[in-house]
Design an enzyme around this catalytic site. Structure first.
Site, short mmCIF file in Angstrom:
data_model
loop_
_atom_site.label_atom_id
_atom_site.label_comp_id
_atom_site.label_asym_id
_atom_site.label_seq_id
_atom_site.Cartn_x
_atom_site.Cartn_y
_atom_site.Cartn_z
N ARG A 222 -2.26 1.72 -8.02
CA ARG A 222 -2.02 0.29 -8.09
C ARG A 222 -3.34 -0.48 -8.17
O ARG A 222 -4.40 0.03 -7.83
CB ARG A 222 -1.22 -0.18 -6.88
CG ARG A 222 -1.95 -0.20 -5.56
CD ARG A 222 -1.09 -0.81 -4.46
NE ARG A 222 0.22 -0.18 -4.36
CZ ARG A 222 1.36 -0.78 -4.71
NH1 ARG A 222 1.34 -2.03 -5.16
NH2 ARG A 222 2.49 -0.15 -4.61
N ALA A 243 -7.12 5.06 -12.64
CA ALA A 243 -7.53 4.33 -11.45
C ALA A 243 -7.10 2.86 -11.51
O ALA A 243 -6.61 2.37 -12.52
CB ALA A 243 -9.04 4.44 -11.26
N HIS A 244 -7.33 2.19 -10.40
CA HIS A 244 -6.87 0.81 -10.22
C HIS A 244 -7.43 -0.14 -11.27
O HIS A 244 -8.58 -0.05 -11.68
CB HIS A 244 -7.24 0.31 -8.81
CG HIS A 244 -8.72 0.31 -8.54
ND1 HIS A 244 -9.53 -0.77 -8.82
CD2 HIS A 244 -9.52 1.25 -8.00
CE1 HIS A 244 -10.77 -0.50 -8.47
NE2 HIS A 244 -10.80 0.73 -7.97
N ASN A 245 -6.55 -1.04 -11.71
CA ASN A 245 -6.88 -2.10 -12.66
C ASN A 245 -7.23 -1.61 -14.06
O ASN A 245 -7.71 -2.38 -14.89
CB ASN A 245 -8.00 -3.00 -12.14
CG ASN A 245 -7.54 -3.87 -10.99
OD1 ASN A 245 -7.75 -3.52 -9.82
ND2 ASN A 245 -6.92 -5.00 -11.29
N SER A 263 -10.81 -0.20 -13.63
CA SER A 263 -11.00 -1.30 -14.59
C SER A 263 -11.45 -0.84 -15.96
O SER A 263 -12.19 -1.54 -16.66
CB SER A 263 -11.98 -2.33 -14.02
OG SER A 263 -11.49 -2.87 -12.81
#
EC number: 2.3.1.191
Length: 331
Positions: A222, A243-245, A263
């Site tokens: 998330r 991974a996140h974002n 990201s």
């Protein structure tokens, strides 16, 4: 066991039938393992020589290859062997595991959950508060779907998968065994006293588009805030980390053991080879390819192929490797 004539098989792939066989075809198989009741495929010139010794009664063959069928054997010439074989495999695909009851009595379903028409929920599943399942969603045994998650029509979730709270999943997706959707992103910073680590809360979610397939034991974390996004039609192999974002465009492919750090942005149609790793906050533009085992440290231009660690233009990297080999020979 159901079997088919060669003409019935040709009706499926719509190729050019050369030769004939009296054998009934019961299944597809590899060229060197096939029996005389099986069909195989020859998609490359290097495999043509194996046809003479193969026991297969029939083969799908790329139209640009020169192959003779032989006695009581048949060839079906097609433009794209892989796509034709996909049709054959779909034709012979065994049925999915059977549910004796649509919703097993051991499944725990919160009273506020909305379950669409034709859903199947296996033993020991958990469906949390305010979850919404579209029509004909399938949850195989031991799947957990946590609060406020939405899953679209015809999505299939295999055993052991966990979908955390507030995630949004599209229609016609397939999640294989032990997929993790929406676990906390990996966010820590050194504490002010320098004696420990402070966990950064991950309050976002995961949004997954339509027709996405995610392989076994892969993870989509998330977002710290907003959303980690997987675009329509993406195909993700086993043991992949997102991974996140991170944001993936449409129809991207990620092979096994590859990973996106936080990201990362992928455009449409990006291909990530096996065991490749992508540094955080980098962008790989549409149509680019990252070769297996590469490490991407900087943005990659649209349509470009990169290779190596750190990844560079593939042609430049291959020239460097060739130069190094020549230098080694000269020593």
């Amino acid at each position: 066991m159901t079997s088919y004539s060669i003409s019935e098989i040709n009706t499926i792939v719509k190729g050019e039938l050369i030769g004939d066989t009296s054998h009934k075809i019961e299944s597809p198989e590899e060229l060197q393992k096939a029996s005389n009741n099986q069909i195989t495929f020859i998609g490359s010139r290097k495999y043509v020589k194996l046809w003479a010794d193969s026991k297969a009664c029939a083969a799908l063959v790329s139209s640009n290859l020169d192959v003779e069928p032989g006695d009581n054997r048949a060839l079906i010439k097609v433009e794209n062997v892989d796509l034709a074989m996909a049709k054959i495999l779909e034709f012979f695909n065994p049925p999915a595991p059977v549910f004796d009851t649509d919703i097993h009595p051991t499944a725990v379903i919160h009273e506020t959950a909305k379950i669409g028409n034709g859903c199947k929920i296996g033993p020991n599943c958990y469906v949390g508060k305010d979850v919404e399942l579209g029509n004909e969603v399938v949850l195989y045994p031991n799947v957990c779907v946590f609060d406020e998650t939405i899953i679209g029509n015809h999505t299939i979730v295999w055993s052991g998968t966990v979908i955390r709270e507030r995630c949004i999943i599209g229609s016609h997706c397939i999640f294989h065994t032990n997929v993790s959707i929406g676990a906390d992103g990996f966010g820590y910073r050194p504490s002010e006293d320098g004696r420990g680590l402070v966990k950064i809360p991950q309050i976002g979610n995961v949004i997954i588009g339509h027709f996405v397939e995610i392989g076994a034991n892969s993870c989509v974390d998330r977002a710290k805030f907003s959303s980690t996004i997987i675009g329509d039609g993406c195909k993700i192999d086993n043991l992949v980390q997102i991974a996140h974002n991170s944001v993936m465009g449409r129809s991207c492919i990620m092979a096994g053991h590859s990973g996106l750090a936080g990201s990362v942005t992928l455009g449409d149609g990006v291909i990530i080879g096996g065991s490749a790793s992508i540094k955080d906050h980098t962008t790989i533009h549409s149509g680019a390819t990252v070769a297996a085992g590469s490490g991407v440290m900087n943005d990659v231009e649209a349509g470009k192929t990169v290779l190596g660690y750190p990844a560079q233009d593939a042609r430049l990297m291959l020239k460097q490797w060739a130069t190094v080999r020549r230098l080694m020979k000269d020593q």
